[in-house]
Design a protein around this motif. Structure first.
Motif, PDB file in Angstrom:
ATOM      1  N   GLN A  74      -5.241  -8.725  -2.418  1.00 15.26           N
ATOM      2  CA  GLN A  74      -4.751  -8.019  -1.244  1.00 15.26           C
ATOM      3  C   GLN A  74      -4.848  -9.091  -0.061  1.00 15.26           C
ATOM      4  N   TYR A  75      -3.756  -9.188   1.069  1.00 15.57           N
ATOM      5  CA  TYR A  75      -4.020 -10.030   1.810  1.00 15.57           C
ATOM      6  C   TYR A  75      -3.259  -9.058   3.281  1.00 15.57           C
ATOM      7  N   GLU A  76      -3.259 -10.006   4.308  1.00 13.74           N
ATOM      8  CA  GLU A  76      -2.892  -9.348   5.510  1.00 13.74           C
ATOM      9  C   GLU A  76      -1.174  -9.631   5.888  1.00 13.74           C
ATOM     10  N   GLY A  77      -0.389 -10.213   4.912  1.00 19.23           N
ATOM     11  CA  GLY A  77       1.064 -10.449   4.959  1.00 19.23           C
ATOM     12  C   GLY A  77       1.283 -11.321   6.020  1.00 19.23           C
ATOM     13  N   GLU A  78       2.356 -11.315   6.615  1.00 15.52           N
ATOM     14  CA  GLU A  78       2.737 -12.151   7.723  1.00 15.52           C
ATOM     15  C   GLU A  78       3.068 -13.842   7.116  1.00 15.52           C
ATOM     16  N   GLU A  79       3.307 -13.718   5.955  1.00 13.08           N
ATOM     17  CA  GLU A  79       3.561 -15.178   5.400  1.00 13.08           C
ATOM     18  C   GLU A  79       4.621 -14.828   4.230  1.00 13.08           C
ATOM     19  N   SER A  80       5.302 -15.964   3.993  1.00 14.81           N
ATOM     20  CA  SER A  80       6.185 -16.015   2.748  1.00 14.81           C
ATOM     21  C   SER A  80       6.262 -17.383   2.365  1.00 14.81           C
ATOM     22  N   ALA A 135       7.337  -1.890  -3.019  1.00 12.73           N
ATOM     23  CA  ALA A 135       7.879  -3.081  -2.812  1.00 12.73           C
ATOM     24  C   ALA A 135       6.805  -3.719  -1.863  1.00 12.73           C
ATOM     25  N   GLY A 136       6.373  -4.990  -1.813  1.00 10.00           N
ATOM     26  CA  GLY A 136       5.643  -5.749  -1.049  1.00 10.00           C
ATOM     27  C   GLY A 136       6.332  -6.223   0.056  1.00 10.00           C
ATOM     28  N   ASP A 137       6.137  -5.958   1.467  1.00  9.76           N
ATOM     29  CA  ASP A 137       6.546  -6.431   2.681  1.00  9.76           C
ATOM     30  C   ASP A 137       6.062  -7.793   3.150  1.00  9.76           C
ATOM     31  N   ALA A 138       6.571  -8.907   3.087  1.00 11.77           N
ATOM     32  CA  ALA A 138       6.102  -9.964   3.489  1.00 11.77           C
ATOM     33  C   ALA A 138       5.691  -9.997   5.090  1.00 11.77           C
ATOM     34  N   ALA A 168      -1.874  -7.301  -2.933  1.00 11.43           N
ATOM     35  CA  ALA A 168      -1.182  -6.213  -1.953  1.00 11.43           C
ATOM     36  C   ALA A 168      -0.886  -6.834  -0.598  1.00 11.43           C
ATOM     37  N   ALA A 169       0.326  -6.557  -0.358  1.00 16.39           N
ATOM     38  CA  ALA A 169       0.583  -6.792   1.100  1.00 16.39           C
ATOM     39  C   ALA A 169      -0.031  -5.472   2.029  1.00 16.39           C
ATOM     40  N   PRO A 170      -0.227  -5.372   3.197  1.00 17.20           N
ATOM     41  CA  PRO A 170      -0.554  -4.519   4.054  1.00 17.20           C
ATOM     42  C   PRO A 170       0.283  -3.116   3.603  1.00 17.20           C
ATOM     43  N   ASN A 171       1.335  -3.081   3.491  1.00 12.14           N
ATOM     44  CA  ASN A 171       2.204  -1.716   2.921  1.00 12.14           C
ATOM     45  C   ASN A 171       1.888  -1.216   1.822  1.00 12.14           C
ATOM     46  N   GLN A 172       1.272  -2.029   0.965  1.00 11.75           N
ATOM     47  CA  GLN A 172       0.735  -1.476  -0.365  1.00 11.75           C
ATOM     48  C   GLN A 172      -0.777  -1.331  -0.459  1.00 11.75           C
ATOM     49  N   GLN A 173      -1.497  -1.212   0.590  1.00 17.63           N
ATOM     50  CA  GLN A 173      -2.739  -0.984   0.722  1.00 17.63           C
ATOM     51  C   GLN A 173      -3.312  -0.484   1.902  1.00 17.63           C
ATOM     52  N   ALA A 174      -3.261  -1.215   2.998  1.00 19.75           N
ATOM     53  CA  ALA A 174      -3.794  -0.693   4.395  1.00 19.75           C
ATOM     54  C   ALA A 174      -3.135   0.432   4.730  1.00 19.75           C
TER      55      ALA A 174
END
Length: 428
Positions: free
Chosen positions: A131-137, A392-395, A146-152
């Motif tokens: 799991q991580y903070e996203g803001e990257e692809s 669905a994971g959001d980048a 997990a992206a933030p919308n899949q956990q945090a």
């Protein structure tokens, strides 16, 4: 024996030896090498060592099935030792020297950020399972955690709706993942009507051991007469003294619940779980989830490790999903050539271990279910909440001004940060 006779026999023996070496070299070329880049020492070894082990299990299982493209897989294991610059050195070694076809590795975002330039420069593939903070692809990275919308975000929603939480302590280790995640969560909470004075944000170094002052501050913050919770992005071995200090100061889960994003079965194994009872964790997998696929995976894990006490956890399932997706993509592409495998991965599907089928999306993230689990006295989790279906994971996070207009699509747009307003690709 005459000198000529000895020379003749020596020449034959030498020829046989050279032939054996040549055969060995040819045999080595007949394997497909897979890189494993996880810390086996240092502060992150508590979490990462088991990911090395599960990769060895998955590779062993695939070899029993005949390997990939008719070749056996060969694991190449290195230890970046919880040293972020060393991650980049070891990644370069795996790709340039060992000629691995793909790398499965990293845990912290700072380690992932460290290796990104190497994977881009040498055009290799990284599967990142945490799991991580996203803001990257990134084109060369596939994010199976997990992206933030899949956990945090789901965790905060749960605390708001089910626990009626009004005051928030965002407590993290001082590096990019907690800071970015908390930036997202702070914006999300404010958008939900939470006042700035009801949000406390704090960071401590890796390996933090003295939590007396911080827990006292949390206790004080929670004494304002409003239901308070801690959202924890504390990473690695600092979690153990943190929970012990909560217990020392009499803070129970019923008073101030903690929901953790980096505490799973592996971190709980072998420690006294009494201080943690009733606290929560948000993941996309728990060992306790009762499905035939998960039971089979756990049995396989115990058989492989020859240790019935070894636990399974969320990043292990992420490696399971990512590895099987990689195998399918290589077989679809008919080659391990990175560009063709990268192109073949989006749309690849793999049954997960909790029920449902995960899919690799065009943004290089996957679909995942979300679970909230309550810590039990046996170090396992009792699932108290779950999403309906897979998310669905959001980048890019919709909560941040600099991100809400960005879209990642490596299939149609060939871009990781396409701006939907300017209609331009930012280049990442």
């Amino acid at each position: 024996m005459t000198w000529k006779g000895w020379l003749s026999r020596a020449t034959v023996a030498g020829g046989l030896a050279l032939g054996t070496l040549a055969a060995t070299a040819a045999s080595a070329q007949e394997t497909i090498k897979v890189g494993i880049l996880h810390s086996l020492s240092g502060t992150m070894a508590i979490s990462e060592t088991t990911l090395k082990d599960v990769m060895l299990m998955l590779i062993d299982e695939q070899n029993k099935k005949g390997g990939v493209l008719g070749k056996k897989l060969e694991a190449v294991v290195v230890d970046p030792a919880s040293n972020w610059p060393l991650f980049a050195e070891k990644a370069r070694e795996l790709i340039a020297k060992d000629k691995v076809s793909a790398v499965f590795g990293c845990w912290t975002s700072v380690s992932r950020k460290s290796v990104l330039p190497v994977f881009k420069e040498l055009n290799s593939i990284l599967f990142y399972p945490v799991q991580y903070e996203g803001e990257e692809s990134e084109r060369n990275v596939f994010y199976t955690g997990a992206a933030p919308n899949q956990q945090a975000i789901p965790a905060v929603d749960y605390l708001m709706k089910e626990e009626k939480v009004q005051r928030w302590v965002l407590e993290g280790t001082d590096y990019v993942y907690p800071r970015t995640t908390n930036k997202i969560l702070e914006a999300y909470l404010k958008a939900k009507g939470v006042k700035p004075e009801d949000i406390s944000i704090n960071y401590t170094p890796f390996g933090q051991s003295d939590w007396q002052t911080r827990v006292a501050a949390i206790k004080s913050f929670g004494s304002a007469g409003k239901k308070t919770a801690v959202v924890s992005t504390i990473n690695g071995d600092a979690n153990v003294p943190f929970y012990k200090e909560l217990a020392n100061q009499g803070l129970k889960a019923t008073d101030i619940p903690v929901v953790a994003f980096s505490v799973g079965e592996e971190e709980l194994a072998g420690i006294d779980t009494k201080p943690l009872l009733g606290h929560l964790a948000a993941w996309n997998y728990f060992m306790s989830i009762d499905t035939p696929a998960n039971k089979a995976f756990i049995k396989q894990w115990h058989d492989f490790t020859k240790n019935p006490k070894r636990v399974t956890n969320d990043p292990m399932e992420a490696h399971y999903i990512g590895f099987n997706m990689w195998v399918k993509a290589v077989e679809k592409a008919g080659t391990i050539e990175p560009d063709k495998v990268i192109a073949a991965l989006p749309g690849t599907k793999q049954d997960n271990l909790t029920g449902g089928t995960s899919e690799m999306l065009a943004n290089h993230h996957i679909t995942k279910p979300v679970f909230i689990g309550e810590i039990k006295d046996n170090g396992q989790f009792d699932v108290v909440w779950k999403t309906d279906g897979l998310i669905a994971g959001d980048a890019w996070s919709k909560e941040l001004d600099g991100s809400k207009d960005l879209e990642a699509d490596w299939v149609k747009l060939n871009c990781g940060n396409y701006n939907t307003k300017t209609k331009k690709c930012g280049g990442a």
